[in-house]
Design a protein around this motif. Sequence first.
Motif, PDB file in Angstrom:
ATOM      1  N   TYR A 229       0.842  -1.202   0.000  1.00 29.69           N
ATOM      2  CA  TYR A 229       0.000   0.000   0.000  1.00 29.69           C
ATOM      3  C   TYR A 229       0.879   1.255   0.000  1.00 29.69           C
ATOM      4  O   TYR A 229       0.682   2.179  -0.793  1.00 29.69           O
ATOM      5  N   SER A 230       1.870   1.277   0.897  1.00 25.38           N
ATOM      6  CA  SER A 230       2.751   2.452   0.993  1.00 25.38           C
ATOM      7  C   SER A 230       3.561   2.645  -0.280  1.00 25.38           C
ATOM      8  O   SER A 230       3.834   3.780  -0.686  1.00 25.38           O
ATOM      9  N   PHE A 231       3.948   1.549  -0.907  1.00 29.37           N
ATOM     10  CA  PHE A 231       4.643   1.628  -2.198  1.00 29.37           C
ATOM     11  C   PHE A 231       3.776   2.352  -3.225  1.00 29.37           C
ATOM     12  O   PHE A 231       4.248   3.244  -3.941  1.00 29.37           O
ATOM     13  N   VAL A 284      -1.428   1.041  -9.301  1.00 25.94           N
ATOM     14  CA  VAL A 284      -1.496   1.861  -8.084  1.00 25.94           C
ATOM     15  C   VAL A 284      -2.842   1.685  -7.400  1.00 25.94           C
ATOM     16  O   VAL A 284      -2.928   1.508  -6.175  1.00 25.94           O
ATOM     17  N   ARG A 285      -3.916   1.695  -8.172  1.00 28.99           N
ATOM     18  CA  ARG A 285      -5.256   1.550  -7.604  1.00 28.99           C
ATOM     19  C   ARG A 285      -5.440   0.171  -6.953  1.00 28.99           C
ATOM     20  O   ARG A 285      -6.041   0.058  -5.884  1.00 28.99           O
ATOM     21  N   MET A 286      -4.925  -0.875  -7.595  1.00 32.46           N
ATOM     22  CA  MET A 286      -5.036  -2.216  -7.023  1.00 32.46           C
ATOM     23  C   MET A 286      -4.289  -2.310  -5.699  1.00 32.46           C
ATOM     24  O   MET A 286      -4.771  -2.914  -4.730  1.00 32.46           O
ATOM     25  N   CYS A 287      -3.098  -1.719  -5.652  1.00 29.48           N
ATOM     26  CA  CYS A 287      -2.278  -1.783  -4.436  1.00 29.48           C
ATOM     27  C   CYS A 287      -2.879  -0.974  -3.296  1.00 29.48           C
ATOM     28  O   CYS A 287      -2.557  -1.215  -2.128  1.00 29.48           O
ATOM     29  N   CYS A 288      -3.734  -0.014  -3.623  1.00 25.35           N
ATOM     30  CA  CYS A 288      -4.355   0.830  -2.601  1.00 25.35           C
ATOM     31  C   CYS A 288      -5.734   0.338  -2.193  1.00 25.35           C
ATOM     32  O   CYS A 288      -6.525   1.101  -1.621  1.00 25.35           O
ATOM     33  N   ALA A 289      -6.045  -0.918  -2.485  1.00 29.19           N
ATOM     34  CA  ALA A 289      -7.314  -1.474  -2.028  1.00 29.19           C
ATOM     35  C   ALA A 289      -7.395  -1.391  -0.514  1.00 29.19           C
ATOM     36  O   ALA A 289      -6.435  -1.712   0.190  1.00 29.19           O
ATOM     37  N   PRO A 292      -6.876  -5.463   2.562  1.00 25.98           N
ATOM     38  CA  PRO A 292      -5.524  -5.958   2.253  1.00 25.98           C
ATOM     39  C   PRO A 292      -5.517  -7.222   1.403  1.00 25.98           C
ATOM     40  O   PRO A 292      -4.593  -7.427   0.606  1.00 25.98           O
ATOM     41  N   SER A 293      -6.540  -8.066   1.561  1.00 25.24           N
ATOM     42  CA  SER A 293      -6.572  -9.325   0.817  1.00 25.24           C
ATOM     43  C   SER A 293      -6.771  -9.114  -0.678  1.00 25.24           C
ATOM     44  O   SER A 293      -6.526 -10.026  -1.476  1.00 25.24           O
ATOM     45  N   LEU A 294      -7.216  -7.921  -1.075  1.00 29.92           N
ATOM     46  CA  LEU A 294      -7.441  -7.625  -2.490  1.00 29.92           C
ATOM     47  C   LEU A 294      -6.205  -7.037  -3.168  1.00 29.92           C
ATOM     48  O   LEU A 294      -6.195  -6.855  -4.385  1.00 29.92           O
ATOM     49  N   ARG A 295      -5.190  -6.755  -2.379  1.00 26.69           N
ATOM     50  CA  ARG A 295      -3.971  -6.192  -2.967  1.00 26.69           C
ATOM     51  C   ARG A 295      -3.123  -7.306  -3.573  1.00 26.69           C
ATOM     52  O   ARG A 295      -3.019  -8.390  -2.992  1.00 26.69           O
TER      53      ARG A 295
END
Length: 312
Positions: A229-231, A284-289, A292-295
């Motif tokens: 997420y932070s990435f 970026v949008r996927m990682c910011c779900a 957490p299980s959706l990232r």
Amino acid sequence: MAFNTSLIPKTENMLQVTPFHLSRNGAFQRRPRGILRVENKQFAGFAGYSDLYKADVTFSDQSKPLPIIAKAFRIIPNDEESNDQFTNIVDMLQDRESAVGAHEHISPIWSASVVMAGYTVPAIATPYYGNGNIINYVRFHPSADRFELVRQTASTLVHIHSKDIVHGDICPENICIADDGTVRVTDIAVDTLVRQTIHGNNLCVPSKWMYKSPEELEWGYRTTQTDIYSFAVTVYSVYTLKPPFVSKAHSYGKGLVQIINHGHDGLFEEIKPDAMSNDLWEVVRMCCAVDPSLRPSMKEVNGMLVRMREDK
């Protein structure tokens, strides 16, 4: 932010940096032997738990000095308990570095001690990167390949996570740029170990809260998923060249609530930075779900970035 200059430690004849347990990885292939001299010592700034000092270290088997930054942990004189705690942190960081192993885009970290006003405090030292962090570098080098810097950071996190280690504090300040224009990820697990030692199980606001995931801010969790997420938030800032929130002292309450309740969606407002490709924006949008299980995993993220590079 303005500092009272009277608070700045006077370093002339007060500062001695003595790295030990020396190791080098990535671009630093040789193990230096002993310290020949330490020169050009100067105070360089304040960090969350430490005071920063810049120095040039010349090793006995090298003619060219190496610029370093030493982070001296902020300890009250004669506070033996705190000194022992931070000494243990330095030892743990050395063990953590050994576990992470060599990688071309990871900055080495060395144990150190700094002598100030007659007392010695534990410290860590890293090479000094004159290009600064990733945002500063891109700001002053507009032609820099931002996507390649992002890809290098992702590959580094894949390596770190493959060792079952969480970085814990991914943000632009911990992604430096070496003289050759490539990434060096710094301070792996440093903030986490310091916070665990100082605050125990008590939650407190991280200094880089604006890059954090909802679950980290609400519950204090730090996992590979919070790194991801932070990435993503860091990548967004690399392309906008500004932090996701304007940082003002004692004014972070609304921002914290927004991230905890809605993640960064409300902040991004579904507006893609002009310089960012549609494919990268989707990552970026996927990682910011918020869930957490959706990232995706960092390995999956890196795979997507590699394919984007190949498709260019």
